[in-house]
Design an enzyme around this catalytic site. Structure first.
Site, PDB file in Angstrom:
ATOM      1  N   VAL A  53       0.836  -1.208   0.000  1.00  0.00           N
ATOM      2  CA  VAL A  53       0.000   0.000   0.000  1.00  0.00           C
ATOM      3  C   VAL A  53       0.869   1.256   0.000  1.00  0.00           C
ATOM      4  O   VAL A  53       0.591   2.223  -0.715  1.00  0.00           O
ATOM      5  CB  VAL A  53      -0.970  -0.001   1.208  1.00  0.00           C
ATOM      6  CG1 VAL A  53      -1.693   1.332   1.333  1.00  0.00           C
ATOM      7  CG2 VAL A  53      -1.987  -1.136   1.077  1.00  0.00           C
ATOM      8  N   CYS A  66     -10.629  -1.730   3.229  1.00  0.00           N
ATOM      9  CA  CYS A  66     -10.740  -1.724   1.758  1.00  0.00           C
ATOM     10  C   CYS A  66     -12.114  -2.166   1.251  1.00  0.00           C
ATOM     11  O   CYS A  66     -12.702  -1.533   0.364  1.00  0.00           O
ATOM     12  CB  CYS A  66      -9.644  -2.592   1.151  1.00  0.00           C
ATOM     13  SG  CYS A  66      -9.413  -4.154   2.001  1.00  0.00           S
ATOM     14  N   GLY A  88      -4.409  -7.485  -0.458  1.00  0.00           N
ATOM     15  CA  GLY A  88      -4.940  -6.923   0.782  1.00  0.00           C
ATOM     16  C   GLY A  88      -4.183  -7.422   2.003  1.00  0.00           C
ATOM     17  O   GLY A  88      -4.228  -6.813   3.070  1.00  0.00           O
ATOM     18  N   HIS A 100     -10.729  -6.117  -5.186  1.00  0.00           N
ATOM     19  CA  HIS A 100     -11.717  -6.881  -4.438  1.00  0.00           C
ATOM     20  C   HIS A 100     -13.058  -6.823  -5.189  1.00  0.00           C
ATOM     21  O   HIS A 100     -13.388  -5.788  -5.783  1.00  0.00           O
ATOM     22  CB  HIS A 100     -11.946  -6.281  -3.049  1.00  0.00           C
ATOM     23  CG  HIS A 100     -10.795  -6.429  -2.102  1.00  0.00           C
ATOM     24  ND1 HIS A 100      -9.659  -7.158  -2.365  1.00  0.00           N
ATOM     25  CD2 HIS A 100     -10.620  -5.914  -0.853  1.00  0.00           C
ATOM     26  CE1 HIS A 100      -8.850  -7.102  -1.331  1.00  0.00           C
ATOM     27  NE2 HIS A 100      -9.393  -6.352  -0.398  1.00  0.00           N
TER      28      HIS A 100
HETATM   29  P1  A2P Z   1       9.812  -3.006   5.874  1.00  0.00           P
HETATM   30  O1  A2P Z   1       9.798  -3.240   4.393  1.00  0.00           O
HETATM   31  O2  A2P Z   1      11.015  -2.268   6.332  1.00  0.00           O
HETATM   32  O3  A2P Z   1       9.499  -4.238   6.665  1.00  0.00           O
HETATM   33  P2  A2P Z   1       3.125  -4.910   3.579  1.00  0.00           P
HETATM   34  O4  A2P Z   1       1.764  -4.500   4.059  1.00  0.00           O
HETATM   35  O5  A2P Z   1       3.232  -4.927   2.086  1.00  0.00           O
HETATM   36  O6  A2P Z   1       3.586  -6.185   4.228  1.00  0.00           O
HETATM   37  O7  A2P Z   1       4.143  -3.749   4.078  1.00  0.00           O
HETATM   38  C1  A2P Z   1       4.284  -3.386   5.426  1.00  0.00           C
HETATM   39  C2  A2P Z   1       5.038  -2.054   5.535  1.00  0.00           C
HETATM   40  O8  A2P Z   1       5.164  -1.727   6.916  1.00  0.00           O
HETATM   41  C3  A2P Z   1       6.452  -2.122   4.981  1.00  0.00           C
HETATM   42  O9  A2P Z   1       6.816  -0.888   4.411  1.00  0.00           O
HETATM   43  C4  A2P Z   1       7.277  -2.385   6.234  1.00  0.00           C
HETATM   44  O10 A2P Z   1       8.608  -1.959   6.161  1.00  0.00           O
HETATM   45  C5  A2P Z   1       6.530  -1.517   7.222  1.00  0.00           C
HETATM   46  N1  A2P Z   1       6.864  -1.925   8.590  1.00  0.00           N
HETATM   47  C6  A2P Z   1       6.692  -3.139   9.165  1.00  0.00           C
HETATM   48  N2  A2P Z   1       7.181  -3.155  10.431  1.00  0.00           N
HETATM   49  C7  A2P Z   1       7.661  -1.901  10.659  1.00  0.00           C
HETATM   50  C8  A2P Z   1       8.306  -1.267  11.782  1.00  0.00           C
HETATM   51  N3  A2P Z   1       8.539  -1.914  12.913  1.00  0.00           N
HETATM   52  N4  A2P Z   1       8.680   0.034  11.632  1.00  0.00           N
HETATM   53  C9  A2P Z   1       8.450   0.685  10.489  1.00  0.00           C
HETATM   54  N5  A2P Z   1       7.857   0.159   9.414  1.00  0.00           N
HETATM   55  C10 A2P Z   1       7.470  -1.131   9.485  1.00  0.00           C
END
Ligand code: A2P
Length: 345
Positions: free
Chosen positions: A15, A133, A164, A247
């Site tokens: 997203v 969503c 999603g 969706h």
């Molecule tokens: P990162 O790529 O560094 O793990 P998705 O929904 O596609 O799985 O993406 C989740 C998003 O949330 C990614 O950009 C991920 O970054 C970020 N994210 C997950 N854990 C953390 C955290 N502890 N701090 C900051 N961003 C995070």
């Protein structure tokens, strides 16, 4: 025109990437973009307006606040991250549009779909929740019909794409599909409880005491809040399908007043954010592949619900790109509304 410092939290996610792209394609007045993610991604490059920008570590960035605070932050890194960091950004004077479910049902937090309830936004409400969503695309189609004939009851079954569940869920579907096509052993599921390729999973999020899943109850509760009508009765069944993006939803809607399929079609044709694709004779109806990357919600298969003799029920089919209107686009449209209302100045 004034330009703003804008942060995207979760900028490396499915997203988050779309949030950056929507800010770009909709020409949001971004002066500086700050992509934020976890320590894992620190220094990774993302592209904004043709230029590479290094991803920063959210934890370090937040620790320095209010110094360097953006005017706007779009969050999509999961509910725990939102709970921990969104209040810090808001306290630093930043508008936070949060894509997680962390604040959606908080009475102090506006839950906004700009086509439906833009007036729930306020200058002093710094945290704004972006709805689920499946809820967003449904209310975009339901609200204009509700205004015309007042909805009493909605039954919905969803067909929700794997995106999603995030970027890793897309990889899981592709890897399983490739293995199946090559006659190789299917890699075990990790993001989903079961193999999703060539399958359907009638569970999204956890089960609650009433037998519904959390995702299903989000559709029930969020719809009432966004449409500002607690009297609408809803029931949802949410299903994960092996589709990458968009969706789809089959809905049955009972109204207080009589409304014909023709009248509903006319109303929806004139409704913001909606495109009617409804010509069964020509095999024209909305499909997830056609909705991919599109910024509208498609409605088709509009017909009388023959299970009701009262002529007060319709059934139809709604499809939209869950990463766009279901997430990134709606978040950017909320930001655009903040600008239009001169809250973001
Ligand atoms: P990162 O790529 O560094 O793990 P998705 O929904 O596609 O799985 O993406 C989740 C998003 O949330 C990614 O950009 C991920 O970054 C970020 N994210 C997950 N854990 C953390 C955290 N502890 N701090 C900051 N961003 C995070």
């Amino acid at each position: 025109m004034k330009k703003f410092k804008v942060a995207v939290v979760g900028a490396t996610g499915a997203v988050g990437r779309e949030m950056m792209r929507m800010l770009e394609v909709r020409d949001f007045p971004v002066g500086e973009i700050i992509p934020l993610a976890s320590l894992r991604s620190e220094g990774t490059k993302v592209v904004f307006r043709g230029k590479e920008v290094a991803v920063k570590n959210l934890e370090n960035f937040a620790a320095a606040l209010p110094s360097g605070a953006p005017a706007l932050a779009l969050f999509s890194a999961g509910g725990d991250i939102s709970k921990q960091y969104a209040p810090k950004f808001a306290a630093a004077g930043c508008f936070v549009v949060d894509n997680s479910s962390a604040f959606r049902m908080d009475a102090r937090v506006p839950l906004v779909v700009p086509e439906v309830n833009p007036d729930d936004l306020a200058a002093d409400k710094k945290i704004i929740a972006n709805p689920n969503c499946s809820t967003i695309q449904m209310v975009v189609a339901l609200n204009p019909l509700h205004l015309a004939a007042k909805i009493r009851r909605v039954i919905v079954a969803t067909y929700q794409s794997v995106s999603g569940a995030g970027g890793r869920a897309i990889e899981e579907l592709l890897a399983q599909t490739k293995a199946l096509a090559e006659g190789k052993p299917v890699p075990p599921p990790s993001k989903f409880a079961y193999q999703i390729a060539l399958n359907l999973i009638p569970q999204i999020d956890v089960f609650l005491d009433n037998g519904y899943t959390k995702e299903e109850m989000k559709m029930v509760n969020e719809t009432k809040k966004i449409m500002r009508d607690e009297s609408i009765e809803l029931s949802a069944t949410c299903v994960r399908v092996p589709v990458i993006r968009s969706h789809s939803e089959a809905v049955w809607v009972e109204f207080e007043k009589d409304i014909s399929p023709e009248a509903a079609r006319d109303i929806l044709r004139k409704s913001p954010g909606v495109e009617v694709v409804d010509d069964p004779a020509a095999k024209k109806y909305p499909m997830p592949l056609d909705a991919e990357n599109k910024q509208v919600t498609y409605v088709g298969r509009i017909r009388r619900d023959i299970s009701s003799s009262a002529k007060k029920s319709l059934t139809f089919w709604i499809v939209s790109d869950n990463l766009l209107k279901g997430a990134a686009l709606n978040a950017v449209e909320i930001a655009e509304t903040l600008l239009k209302k001169k809250f973001l100045v």
